[in-house]
Design an enzyme around this catalytic site. Sequence first.
Site, short mmCIF file in Angstrom:
data_model
loop_
_atom_site.label_atom_id
_atom_site.label_comp_id
_atom_site.label_asym_id
_atom_site.label_seq_id
_atom_site.Cartn_x
_atom_site.Cartn_y
_atom_site.Cartn_z
N LYS A 1 0.85 -1.19 0.00
CA LYS A 1 0.00 0.00 0.00
C LYS A 1 0.88 1.24 0.00
O LYS A 1 1.94 1.27 0.66
CB LYS A 1 -0.88 -0.03 1.26
CG LYS A 1 -2.00 0.99 1.30
CD LYS A 1 -2.84 0.79 2.57
CE LYS A 1 -3.98 1.80 2.68
NZ LYS A 1 -4.78 1.59 3.91
N SER B 1 -9.62 1.43 3.36
CA SER B 1 -8.88 2.22 2.41
C SER B 1 -7.81 1.45 1.63
O SER B 1 -7.23 1.98 0.72
CB SER B 1 -8.20 3.38 3.13
OG SER B 1 -7.24 2.87 4.05
N SER C 1 -9.57 -0.85 7.57
CA SER C 1 -9.09 -0.58 6.21
C SER C 1 -8.49 -1.78 5.48
O SER C 1 -8.33 -1.73 4.27
CB SER C 1 -8.05 0.55 6.22
OG SER C 1 -8.71 1.79 6.29
#
EC number: 6.3.5.7
Lengths: 528, 517
Positions: free
Chosen positions: A77, A172, A196
């Site tokens: 990420k 996210s 997330s």
Amino acid sequence: LLGQCLELSVSAALKQGQITPIELCQKCLSLIKKTKFLNAYITVTEEVALKQAEESEKRYKNGQSLGDLDGIPVAVKDNFSTSGIETTCASNMLKGYVPPYNATVVQKLLDQGALLMGKTNLDEFAMGSGSTDGVFGPVKNPWSYSKQFREKRKQKPRGEKEDSNWLITGGSSGGSAAAVSAFTCFAALGSDTGGSTRNPAAHCGLVGVKPSYGLVSRHGLIPLVNSMDVPGILTRYVDDAAIVLGILAGHDPKDSTTVQDPVKPFVLPNLTDVSKLCIGIPKEYLVPELSSEVRSLWSKAADLFESEGAKVIDVSLPHTSYSIVCYHVLCTSEVASNMARFDGLEYGHRCDIDVSTEAMYAATRREGFNDVVRGRILSGNFFLLKENYENYFIKAQKVRRLIANDFVNVFNSGVDVLLTPTTLSEAVPYLEFIKEDNRTRSAQDDIFTQAVNMAGLPAVSIPVALSKHGLPIGLQFIGRAFCDQQLLTIAKWFEKQVQFPVIQLQELLNDCSSILENEKLASVSLKQ
Amino acid sequence: MAAPVLRWGCPGTCRAIAWVYGVPRRRRGAWTGSTSSWIRGQSSLAQEPLHTSRKPRKGEHKWAAVVGLEIHAQISSNSKLFSGSQVCFAAPPNSLVSFFDASLPGTLPVLNRRCVEAAVMTGLALNCHINKKSLFDRKHYFYADLPAGYQITQQRLPIAVNGSLTYGICVGKRRSQVTTRTVRVKQIQLEQDSGKSLHDDLRSQTLVDLNRAEGQLRVDANVSVHHPGEPLGVRTEVKNLNSIRFLAKAIDYEIQRQIKELENGGEILNETRSFDYKLGCTVPMRDKEGKQDYRFMPEPNLPPLLLYDTTSLPAGADSQQVINVDQIRERLPELPSVTRERLIQQYGMLPEHSFTLLNEVGLLEFFQNVIKETRAEPKKVTSWVLNTFLGYLKLQNLAVRESPVTASALAELLDLLDSKAISSSAAKQVFEELWKNEGKTPAQIVSEKKLELMQDQEALEQLCRSVMQGHPEVVMDVKKGNPRAINRLIGLVRKATLGRADPAVIKAILEKQLSCH
């Protein structure tokens, strides 16, 4: 011992020379290109990956493989620092920022010989639950293009544009979820502050692990909420997640909040008997907004455990209803603090205004942050004001303690794991999702997940079944603090029972000659 | 990015803060105190001078001043409070900056054990209660040299609280008497240092140095005045005082200013001021830093700091992982007040002399080395070290370690004096020669310069006779009964011996010869 558990896996295939790390890397790179429209990656590190693959290949040839992850493509990420590789947090503020160091978790993956395919998309600074609010645009859920979903949609009236109804990944860490879901890598790092990692895992049919707070180093993870952030793991199978967690876990001298005790490698036993287990079903998680399909799957899952001899009991987490508000106050307060360093001076975006330092700060931050980030900074600073601190921050901390104690009480009463939904429903179309603002969406979507972060507990979302629309639905297991291995062992047993179907992306990738080969590879993942 | 390359490691600068609260006093005291460690700052600053520029007229209220000090003292450690980068005075700008020091996203603070030990030691030296559990907080404000936008400090639960320091001040007409006072220490906290801003007004630029290891001591003084028996006045804060002299001047000025303001019917604003050392006055600070809401928040990346003592030490604890307060207490060096008392008892020294010995870095050690090597009386040694030796140092603005005269050389010189091999005035000459640092021993100098006392009785008698013959008018004076006249004769004889004769011996010879006349 590990070798005995292996049936067929990419890892084994690499070891047996059925495929080389370079071939594997090239296949994944080609899939990344084919699925570019998913917007899963912000940066594709093709050169880095190929170079790592070459080195890995040399090691295999010399019989010096570093372990299960050697030669395995992974994605990270874009809120983890990667040395020499741009790290943006999907924000204008950090466009062009190239960190000079690797996050500890990234370094650990690289030390094991993993291939870094790229940096994945997210909501700006991980603030969101859709992966729709980053400066590089929204991430599309690969299931939107799956055979399973398309077939169900065919029965629907035509007329809509083919691509207008694509689904969100959740967030996210949506980029990481899409990357694994679309076979572009075998494991991806997400981050989990309020859900997330687990939320997009549920929407993309993946395993999403949120380790115990303190088990995995946060050094190099660009923070959202320091006291709740943990690096998360997204894989297709529980065993794969366990391998990665075993590598990442342990004390880091650069993160004072990590456990001092040595952590042994994770080896998940094959559970055959669940009769000694006690599964708790928190009654407060049965909320009116919960979709009937999720509710029924949750209930079926509980029945499954019961039918196999486990004790399944209703439990109460009485402070659950205060959790999301409490989370909001604590989260925004830390956000206000953590975002203070982005002032345009040392790194990242800087505006052209140079009238005064103050004017430069103001314009830089206005240009650098989106509305969501600015909104949270404003709320957080409001809560931290001297006149408000007692009434908001201190109260929220007290409620946080009550919420954590709810879990402690339940576990002390003999419950081994809690079983809950991960999300209210399956993934929704983007156009549907953006009808509500980020704050409303986050409050709804984090409902089952954020309390776990406030209590620092380990949790995992496991894909269970497809909805009537052909979309994945996940359920969450919550474990005792630092009992991550036990949690994953139970999750692995459950995974085996439900036999969640593999995503079928042939149509999407139909111009890909080697699709079947890829499919075969991907379906077995790292280890099965 | 400000920082070039940096050490991969952990954590920031450090400094301890002590809040020293004074109690109102009526008399002005001198600035005394000081020890050889950095605690020095605190003891010397514990003053609340009160003095009005004129004597109060009858019926007029007297004023009392209250002064509280916030002392920022840099801990002498090899690395910073929260990072592994080094601390080094006058290093090139931004050459000692870790990723954490530059506040790169994702970096975390890691507490430096040495700094914690220094804080505990300071707390023990200042008679504080050591908190077995203390916490770290973030203090937020935007400033160019604060790259994180917040400073890590210990606002709510500091490492040490409720201490006191007893110190002496010189009083009396000649400042020759020492009286003791006690100042209360509210708390000692570990705090990360900010960077340093260099403003270039000409180019309207600001340059930032994140090395952070600059001033060793910085003090903010809170000052208010009130009438005794009435509530305390509104306080002002004079910030960034970096020398004891300026601190004293700033406080004196601020007290006077507030009294004047109030007596003229004005009011005191609760404001932040700075001291203009050129003009010798305080002025309101332009920025409103003092009025900011710092939005304090717990630092989530540092667990509570736990300290142990021998009874609470967990079984099997790794001594590298835990800090034992009792062990630090054992390592505490002799405290200055104890040393001073010892000097007074052991050497019969005057209290003010004990202060002077401890105030100058290295002077006590020098003194003790001389004492060890000489047969001379301690009082003699004290006098030579404090008057002659220190006088020469001051004249040339030298530190003790820079002195050209070693303790051994002075000891040898004092031995010569003690054995009456040379006179006092000859000894002064020898000292002056030693100061030139030409590599000669006192004995060599005495011999080369022929400074030995004249021991030859006959030669002395001969000299006395010729002086008396050469100065019949003085001899007449003596005989007329002028008691001081003999001193003139002694002086003349000493001159003739180039100062090498013992005046007492000369006097005896002269008296004998005069009586024979």
